[in-house]
Write an enzyme that holds these catalytic residues in place. Structure first.
Site, PDB file in Angstrom:
ATOM      1  N   CYS A   8       0.754  -1.318  -0.300  1.00 27.33           N
ATOM      2  CA  CYS A   8       0.264   0.057  -0.031  1.00 27.33           C
ATOM      3  C   CYS A   8       0.733   0.750  -0.297  1.00 27.33           C
ATOM      4  O   CYS A   8       1.003   1.831   0.871  1.00 27.33           O
ATOM      5  CB  CYS A   8      -0.626  -0.080   1.274  1.00 27.33           C
ATOM      6  N   ALA A   9       1.509   1.591  -1.020  1.00 22.86           N
ATOM      7  CA  ALA A   9       2.980   2.109  -0.937  1.00 22.86           C
ATOM      8  C   ALA A   9       2.260   3.909  -1.085  1.00 22.86           C
ATOM      9  O   ALA A   9       3.691   4.802  -0.841  1.00 22.86           O
ATOM     10  CB  ALA A   9       4.067   2.353  -2.131  1.00 22.86           C
ATOM     11  N   ALA A  10       1.142   3.964  -2.653  1.00 24.41           N
ATOM     12  CA  ALA A  10       0.995   5.669  -2.125  1.00 24.41           C
ATOM     13  C   ALA A  10       1.239   7.001  -1.195  1.00 24.41           C
ATOM     14  O   ALA A  10       0.296   5.577  -0.207  1.00 24.41           O
ATOM     15  CB  ALA A  10      -0.162   5.918  -2.906  1.00 24.41           C
ATOM     16  N   GLY A  68       4.216   7.403  -0.980  1.00 22.60           N
ATOM     17  CA  GLY A  68       5.763   6.623  -1.298  1.00 22.60           C
ATOM     18  C   GLY A  68       6.536   7.103  -0.232  1.00 22.60           C
ATOM     19  O   GLY A  68       7.955   6.936  -0.009  1.00 22.60           O
ATOM     20  N   CYS A 117      -1.270   4.011  11.170  1.00 20.77           N
ATOM     21  CA  CYS A 117      -1.276   4.712  11.508  1.00 20.77           C
ATOM     22  C   CYS A 117      -2.372   4.616  13.079  1.00 20.77           C
ATOM     23  O   CYS A 117      -2.700   6.862  13.081  1.00 20.77           O
ATOM     24  CB  CYS A 117      -0.452   6.430  11.153  1.00 20.77           C
ATOM     25  N   ASP A 130       1.102  -1.073   5.032  1.00 20.50           N
ATOM     26  CA  ASP A 130       1.209   0.120   5.552  1.00 20.50           C
ATOM     27  C   ASP A 130       0.002  -0.062   5.370  1.00 20.50           C
ATOM     28  O   ASP A 130      -0.665   1.372   4.382  1.00 20.50           O
ATOM     29  CB  ASP A 130       2.018   0.916   4.935  1.00 20.50           C
ATOM     30  N   LYS A 141       7.165   5.848   2.953  1.00 21.37           N
ATOM     31  CA  LYS A 141       7.548   4.560   3.088  1.00 21.37           C
ATOM     32  C   LYS A 141       8.455   4.158   2.152  1.00 21.37           C
ATOM     33  O   LYS A 141       9.707   2.816   2.203  1.00 21.37           O
ATOM     34  CB  LYS A 141       7.376   3.702   3.771  1.00 21.37           C
TER      35      LYS A 141
HETATM   36  C1  LIG Z   1      -1.467   4.761   4.948  1.00 22.49           C
HETATM   37  S1  LIG Z   1      -1.719   4.690   3.248  1.00 22.49           S
HETATM   38  C2  LIG Z   1      -0.061   4.081   2.352  1.00 22.49           C
HETATM   39  C3  LIG Z   1       0.954   5.248   2.788  1.00 22.49           C
HETATM   40  C4  LIG Z   1       2.231   5.004   2.327  1.00 22.49           C
HETATM   41  N1  LIG Z   1       2.843   3.581   2.415  1.00 22.49           N
HETATM   42  C5  LIG Z   1       3.395   6.015   2.455  1.00 22.49           C
HETATM   43  O1  LIG Z   1       4.421   5.412   3.486  1.00 22.49           O
HETATM   44  O2  LIG Z   1       3.268   7.490   1.912  1.00 22.49           O
HETATM   45  C6  LIG Z   1      -2.538   3.260   2.649  1.00 22.49           C
HETATM   46  C7  LIG Z   1      -2.605   3.407   0.783  1.00 22.49           C
HETATM   47  O3  LIG Z   1      -3.244   2.029   0.623  1.00 22.49           O
HETATM   48  C8  LIG Z   1      -4.206   2.166  -0.466  1.00 22.49           C
HETATM   49  N2  LIG Z   1      -4.309   1.342  -0.662  1.00 22.49           N
HETATM   50  C9  LIG Z   1      -6.280   0.483   0.499  1.00 22.49           C
HETATM   51  N3  LIG Z   1      -6.349  -0.061  -0.304  1.00 22.49           N
HETATM   52  C10 LIG Z   1      -5.792  -0.739  -1.111  1.00 22.49           C
HETATM   53  C11 LIG Z   1      -5.714  -1.902  -1.462  1.00 22.49           C
HETATM   54  N4  LIG Z   1      -7.429  -2.591  -1.414  1.00 22.49           N
HETATM   55  N5  LIG Z   1      -4.752  -2.497  -2.474  1.00 22.49           N
HETATM   56  C12 LIG Z   1      -3.664  -1.637  -2.731  1.00 22.49           C
HETATM   57  N6  LIG Z   1      -3.578  -0.220  -2.280  1.00 22.49           N
HETATM   58  C13 LIG Z   1      -4.643  -0.143  -1.229  1.00 22.49           C
HETATM   59  C14 LIG Z   1      -4.729   3.604  -0.063  1.00 22.49           C
HETATM   60  O4  LIG Z   1      -4.579   4.147  -1.984  1.00 22.49           O
HETATM   61  C15 LIG Z   1      -3.101   4.343   0.235  1.00 22.49           C
HETATM   62  O5  LIG Z   1      -2.684   5.016  -0.246  1.00 22.49           O
END
Ligand SMILES: C[S@@+](CC[C@H](N)C(=O)[O-])C[C@H]1O[C@@H](n2cnc3c(N)ncnc32)[C@H](O)[C@@H]1O
Length: 476
Positions: free
Chosen positions: A287-289, A291, A415, A362, A293
């Site tokens: 769950c990278a965006a 970005g 978080c 994450d 981490k």
């Molecule tokens: C807590 S944020 C991640 C923050 C990111 N790891 C960072 O450090 O910048 C959670 C992310 O999970 C993504 N997300 C939610 N459900 C998801 C899914 N089923 N598959 C993939 N990504 C998902 C969201 O779009 C969001 O970008």
């Protein structure tokens, strides 16, 4: 005394800029702030949504100060203003109610002269197309000004201590369910936590070690008279005074990023969980965006390996595009070791046939550990959301587990400070997933929990964060 609303005169088109001179610029800012607040409390929108979709409403430092400040104290301000109104506000005049809250916020929490706050609020009635409301806005804000002065006198005379005032104010700024949950899960600390939630978060930087030596960048900050504190991580520093990130030295060259210390612990922890003999690890950030981490992890991997493979997955294309832009500034997006994939991590086929040595999950969560950074969370989050987040978190864990190599490790993080999204998730996962074993974690900040590690926002330097380590037992 209370005040009632009477509609008089003709409404002007609020969108029309005709007749609005420079003097009214700040009145227009107020109008835009009122729209942003209305979208949060009535439309369920987040401040992040406003940034992305209505950036003109949050364009200047004044917009941001008014939106964040009013959202932080919304619940108590709402109570004070409502008490002064004879009749509840009509739905169609809720913009005026927001206008009063913004003025009330400034009167109570900023050092700006009250006559200026009241004049600008009254002028904003015209910009909102409701000149008939000038009298009531003036009267309510004057009443609030007197109340603020009286409260200051009481505290100067020692009738209520600053600590008592801070606790009473912070408590009034939390919804009942949130206060109750904090009291149950943190009986010894809930008061410290509500006070922490009302403070401004520190500005923490991550020096991009793929571009610059930390010592070299720190010297640049000193040359520019930007003071900071060191932390337990060499590349992580906390600015003494937050500033616009774009004004930091070598910002556009990507030498530095803004990232909370708790979040920076993810990469360090995952690095310690990699099998020691591994030469070319393949790692998934599920769950990278946007970005934060991911790029930190890339920087840490870059320091230790020549040929790591890092995959970044997210199900939101727009967020992944933003991630690429951030990665370009940091000099990472064109690195062939980094691959970005848009897919749903709860689906079987999210990563094709790929298997990973380590996975960072994450997970999407309530953000309850970041309320001081995102004050809108206290207005939008409901207790039931924790259960729906837990369902998604478990789905993600179960699906991603199949993509982990035997002997591999998974770092789960949120978080959140609530056990529903933390220990309870890990407990349910381990009890139903054969071969999943908990790995004990230890960090320089925070404390151990039954199955993971918890950081709290009551420590000034960290947001609230949770980590849990898992490993896939061989032969299962
Ligand atoms: C807590 S944020 C991640 C923050 C990111 N790891 C960072 O450090 O910048 C959670 C992310 O999970 C993504 N997300 C939610 N459900 C998801 C899914 N089923 N598959 C993939 N990504 C998902 C969201 O779009 C969001 O970008």
């Amino acid at each position: 005394m209370s005040f009632s609303w009477q509609t008089k005169g003709t409404a002007r088109d609020p969108k029309s800029r005709v007749g609005i001179n420079k003097k009214n610029e700040s009145a227009r800012t107020r109008m835009e702030v009122c729209k942003a607040l209305k979208n949060i409390v009535e439309g369920g929108r987040t401040i992040d949504w406003i940034r992305a979709e209505k950036s003109e409403w949050i364009a200047t430092p004044l917009h941001r100060e008014l939106i964040y400040g009013t959202a932080r104290h919304y619940l108590s301000l709402q109570q004070s203003v409502t008490e002064l109104l004879k009749k509840p506000m009509r739905d169609k005049d809720s913009d005026l109610f927001q206008l009063l809250l913004v003025g009330a916020y400034q009167l109570k929490y900023t050092g700006i002269a009250s006559y200026a706050i009241i004049n600008e609020s009254v002028n904003a009635c015209v910009v909102l197309g409701k000149p008939w409301a000038k009298g009531v806005v003036n009267a309510v804000l004057r009443q609030l000004q007197r109340a603020a002065e009286t409260s200051q006198q009481h505290s100067a005379q020692g009738e209520t201590s600053a600590a008592e005032q801070a606790l009473a104010a912070a408590t009034a700024d939390h919804p009942e369910w949130l206060k109750d949950k904090l009291k149950i899960q943190y009986p010894a600390e809930w008061q410290t936590l509500v006070i922490a939630n009302n403070q401004r978060a520190p500005m923490t930087l991550r020096i991009n070690t793929a571009k610059v030596e930390p010592a070299f960048y720190k010297a640049k900050l000193r040359e520019n008279d930007i003071s900071f504190s060191e932390t337990s991580m060499i590349e992580t520093i906390i600015l003494d005074t937050p500033q616009n990130a774009e004004t930091l030295p070598s910002w556009s060259e990507g030498e530095v990023a803004v990232q909370d210390l708790s979040a920076q612990l993810a990469s360090h922890t995952l690095m310690t969980m990699l099998p020691p003999q591994i030469a070319e690890p393949s790692i998934l950030d599920a769950c990278a965006a946007p970005g934060g981490k991911l790029f930190h992890l890339h920087e840490r991997l870059n320091a230790r390996f020549k040929n790591h493979k890092l995959f970044a997955l997210d199900n939101k294309k727009k967020r992944l595009n933003e991630t690429k832009v951030i990665g370009s500034r940091l000099g990472h997006s064109d690195d062939p070791r980094l691959t970005m994939l848009c897919a749903d991590a709860t689906m079987d086929d999210c990563c094709g046939n790929l298997l990973f040595d380590a996975i960072l999950l994450d997970a999407p969560c309530s953000g309850s550990g970041t309320i001081r950074r995102n004050p809108d969370i206290r207005l939008l989050l409901k207790s039931g959301h924790l259960t729906s987040h837990q369902e998604v978190q478990l789905k993600l864990l179960h699906n991603l587990w199949r993509r982990l190599k035997e002997g591999g490790t998974l770092l789960y993080s949120t978080c959140s400070i609530f056990e529903e999204e933390n220990d309870h998730v890990i407990e349910k996962f381990i009890s139903t997933q054969a071969g999943a074993k908990s790995v004990a974690l230890s960090m320089k900040h925070g404390r151990t929990t039954l199955l993971g590690w918890q950081l709290l926002p009551s420590s000034r330097s960290t947001d609230g964060f949770y980590y849990a380590g898992l490993t896939k037992v061989k032969g299962t």
